[in-house]
Motif scaffolding. Sequence first.
Motif, PDB file in Angstrom:
ATOM      1  N   ILE A 308       0.830  -1.197   0.000  1.00  0.00           N
ATOM      2  CA  ILE A 308       0.000   0.000   0.000  1.00  0.00           C
ATOM      3  C   ILE A 308       0.869   1.253   0.000  1.00  0.00           C
ATOM      4  O   ILE A 308       0.553   2.259  -0.631  1.00  0.00           O
ATOM      5  CB  ILE A 308      -0.952  -0.021   1.214  1.00  0.00           C
ATOM      6  CG1 ILE A 308      -1.992  -1.134   1.044  1.00  0.00           C
ATOM      7  CG2 ILE A 308      -1.641   1.324   1.390  1.00  0.00           C
ATOM      8  CD1 ILE A 308      -2.906  -1.297   2.226  1.00  0.00           C
ATOM      9  N   SER A 309       2.005   1.195   0.714  1.00  0.00           N
ATOM     10  CA  SER A 309       2.866   2.372   0.789  1.00  0.00           C
ATOM     11  C   SER A 309       3.400   2.780  -0.583  1.00  0.00           C
ATOM     12  O   SER A 309       3.766   3.933  -0.791  1.00  0.00           O
ATOM     13  CB  SER A 309       4.031   2.111   1.750  1.00  0.00           C
ATOM     14  OG  SER A 309       4.907   1.110   1.229  1.00  0.00           O
ATOM     15  N   LEU A 310       3.427   1.858  -1.522  1.00  0.00           N
ATOM     16  CA  LEU A 310       3.941   2.157  -2.854  1.00  0.00           C
ATOM     17  C   LEU A 310       3.026   3.099  -3.630  1.00  0.00           C
ATOM     18  O   LEU A 310       3.462   3.747  -4.579  1.00  0.00           O
ATOM     19  CB  LEU A 310       4.142   0.862  -3.658  1.00  0.00           C
ATOM     20  CG  LEU A 310       5.172  -0.127  -3.108  1.00  0.00           C
ATOM     21  CD1 LEU A 310       5.172  -1.402  -3.944  1.00  0.00           C
ATOM     22  CD2 LEU A 310       6.565   0.499  -3.114  1.00  0.00           C
ATOM     23  N   ILE A 311       1.737   3.165  -3.249  1.00  0.00           N
ATOM     24  CA  ILE A 311       0.790   3.980  -4.009  1.00  0.00           C
ATOM     25  C   ILE A 311       0.282   5.169  -3.204  1.00  0.00           C
ATOM     26  O   ILE A 311      -0.669   5.831  -3.595  1.00  0.00           O
ATOM     27  CB  ILE A 311      -0.413   3.130  -4.473  1.00  0.00           C
ATOM     28  CG1 ILE A 311      -1.166   2.567  -3.265  1.00  0.00           C
ATOM     29  CG2 ILE A 311       0.024   2.021  -5.398  1.00  0.00           C
ATOM     30  CD1 ILE A 311      -2.468   1.882  -3.642  1.00  0.00           C
ATOM     31  N   VAL A 314      -0.081   8.556  -5.062  1.00  0.00           N
ATOM     32  CA  VAL A 314      -0.864   8.579  -6.302  1.00  0.00           C
ATOM     33  C   VAL A 314      -2.054   9.520  -6.132  1.00  0.00           C
ATOM     34  O   VAL A 314      -2.771   9.446  -5.123  1.00  0.00           O
ATOM     35  CB  VAL A 314      -1.355   7.165  -6.666  1.00  0.00           C
ATOM     36  CG1 VAL A 314      -2.274   7.220  -7.889  1.00  0.00           C
ATOM     37  CG2 VAL A 314      -0.175   6.246  -6.942  1.00  0.00           C
ATOM     38  N   PHE A 315      -2.265  10.426  -7.081  1.00  0.00           N
ATOM     39  CA  PHE A 315      -3.386  11.359  -7.024  1.00  0.00           C
ATOM     40  C   PHE A 315      -4.679  10.655  -7.445  1.00  0.00           C
ATOM     41  O   PHE A 315      -4.686   9.836  -8.368  1.00  0.00           O
ATOM     42  CB  PHE A 315      -3.141  12.554  -7.952  1.00  0.00           C
ATOM     43  CG  PHE A 315      -2.124  13.530  -7.426  1.00  0.00           C
ATOM     44  CD1 PHE A 315      -2.475  14.460  -6.461  1.00  0.00           C
ATOM     45  CD2 PHE A 315      -0.815  13.492  -7.880  1.00  0.00           C
ATOM     46  CE1 PHE A 315      -1.537  15.353  -5.965  1.00  0.00           C
ATOM     47  CE2 PHE A 315       0.127  14.388  -7.395  1.00  0.00           C
ATOM     48  CZ  PHE A 315      -0.237  15.315  -6.426  1.00  0.00           C
ATOM     49  N   MET A 316      -5.771  10.980  -6.754  1.00  0.00           N
ATOM     50  CA  MET A 316      -7.102  10.475  -7.115  1.00  0.00           C
ATOM     51  C   MET A 316      -8.069  11.659  -7.172  1.00  0.00           C
ATOM     52  O   MET A 316      -7.928  12.637  -6.419  1.00  0.00           O
ATOM     53  CB  MET A 316      -7.596   9.443  -6.095  1.00  0.00           C
ATOM     54  CG  MET A 316      -6.695   8.223  -5.978  1.00  0.00           C
ATOM     55  SD  MET A 316      -7.399   6.927  -4.936  1.00  0.00           S
ATOM     56  CE  MET A 316      -8.661   6.289  -6.029  1.00  0.00           C
ATOM     57  N   GLU A 317      -9.043  11.568  -8.049  1.00  0.00           N
ATOM     58  CA  GLU A 317     -10.005  12.644  -8.229  1.00  0.00           C
ATOM     59  C   GLU A 317     -11.086  12.571  -7.152  1.00  0.00           C
ATOM     60  O   GLU A 317     -11.765  11.553  -7.011  1.00  0.00           O
ATOM     61  CB  GLU A 317     -10.643  12.547  -9.616  1.00  0.00           C
ATOM     62  CG  GLU A 317     -11.692  13.617  -9.875  1.00  0.00           C
ATOM     63  CD  GLU A 317     -12.398  13.427 -11.213  1.00  0.00           C
ATOM     64  OE1 GLU A 317     -13.380  14.125 -11.465  1.00  0.00           O
ATOM     65  OE2 GLU A 317     -11.939  12.549 -11.988  1.00  0.00           O
ATOM     66  N   MET A 318     -11.231  13.666  -6.389  1.00  0.00           N
ATOM     67  CA  MET A 318     -12.275  13.729  -5.362  1.00  0.00           C
ATOM     68  C   MET A 318     -13.309  14.760  -5.802  1.00  0.00           C
ATOM     69  O   MET A 318     -12.974  15.887  -6.162  1.00  0.00           O
ATOM     70  CB  MET A 318     -11.692  14.092  -3.999  1.00  0.00           C
ATOM     71  CG  MET A 318     -12.734  14.213  -2.902  1.00  0.00           C
ATOM     72  SD  MET A 318     -12.016  14.469  -1.260  1.00  0.00           S
ATOM     73  CE  MET A 318     -11.400  12.821  -0.911  1.00  0.00           C
TER      74      MET A 318
END
Length: 390
Positions: A308-311, A314-318
């Motif tokens: 999980i720490s690898l991602i 990462v940007f996600m759209e909110m």
Amino acid sequence: MSDGALSQDEIDALLSGADSMGMSGASQPAAPAAGGSEEDRKAFQKYLAGNIGAESANLSMMTGATVTLMEPQVSFTNRDTLLEQFPDTVTVVKADFNSGFPGEHLFVLPENTARKIASLMNKEENIEMDEMAMSVVGEVVSQLIGTQITDLTKKTNNKSIAAIAPEAVNVKKATAALPAGDFLSAVYQVDMGDGASHQVWEIYGGSVTADIARGLSGVPAAAPAMEMNGGGMASMGMSGGMQGMSMPAMGMQGMGMQGMGMGGGMAAMGMSGGGMHGMPGLGAPTNVQSVQFPNLMPHANPQEAGNISLIMDVFMEMTVELGRTRKLIKEILSMGEGTIIELDKLAGEPVDILVNHKLIAKGEVVVIDENFGVRVTEIVSPLERVNDMG
């Protein structure tokens, strides 16, 4: 007139007769179905059929439609045979068992069946099979697996059964990741009230099929075989006693145990002080150890935490959604400046917070300096995500 030589047809007939007769001429029993026995198939048929009612009820509740699963047809098959039954494009949902009965387990749905399920869940017609739709199909399969695991736990008394989170992908049938060799396939006919014919395949790998069938019949797991080297007991796998015993000649003459290679004593048998440790009634008390049960409290797997720490960056759209409405095309074309659009939310009702178009929380609108903001008031539970998704 024949010269006594056999023709090729006669040779083939003799060989065919030899295959169906034993050395004494007696007929041999029929071979079991490919990949497993008839008893295994019947055990799975009964087990899967027993969950039809609960699974149909769950699907109906989740989709809001009357969904009915028919009793599955269970058989042993292989990749080539099964691919002939699939349409060109299928949705494969991987849901392997990772404990209890570890092994390969997956569902295969024709694309039109997966699309119909996603449309019912999202209350949207002509839905695209995008990431969101795949997530919805995975949620549905997760509910089906939960029902099965509950029943399987009760029937086998194996309380450690668990499966990975289902992952759905839409692929051409030739690239579908099916188990190698022979495996078990259960074919369900599904009625979704649309008049169309829907099928769902549930597939179990060869090893997990044998383990579950053994559990359903009440037969314990097979113990490891005891290796006998040179007629002795060199690899009995006993810890704390009788290790390294090599008994090529046991000749018990005069009630003695000569020829056992003990070097004048019993050191080679793992015995000290003349006693046999771990063997009750033979000079020493039994070595009793308490059973160590696994911790039932959930805990994070270090490997999972590392993955999980690898991602984390990462940007996600909110997105914050104030509300929705549906309009006719003529109403949309007639819109102009000053037109008021009435939404489906009441004034003061919490707004929806979505990540990658998936509802995760609810909140209230606030003002921060000159900007709008949202204060989170509720985290949506997994069950609500399934019911309210769309």
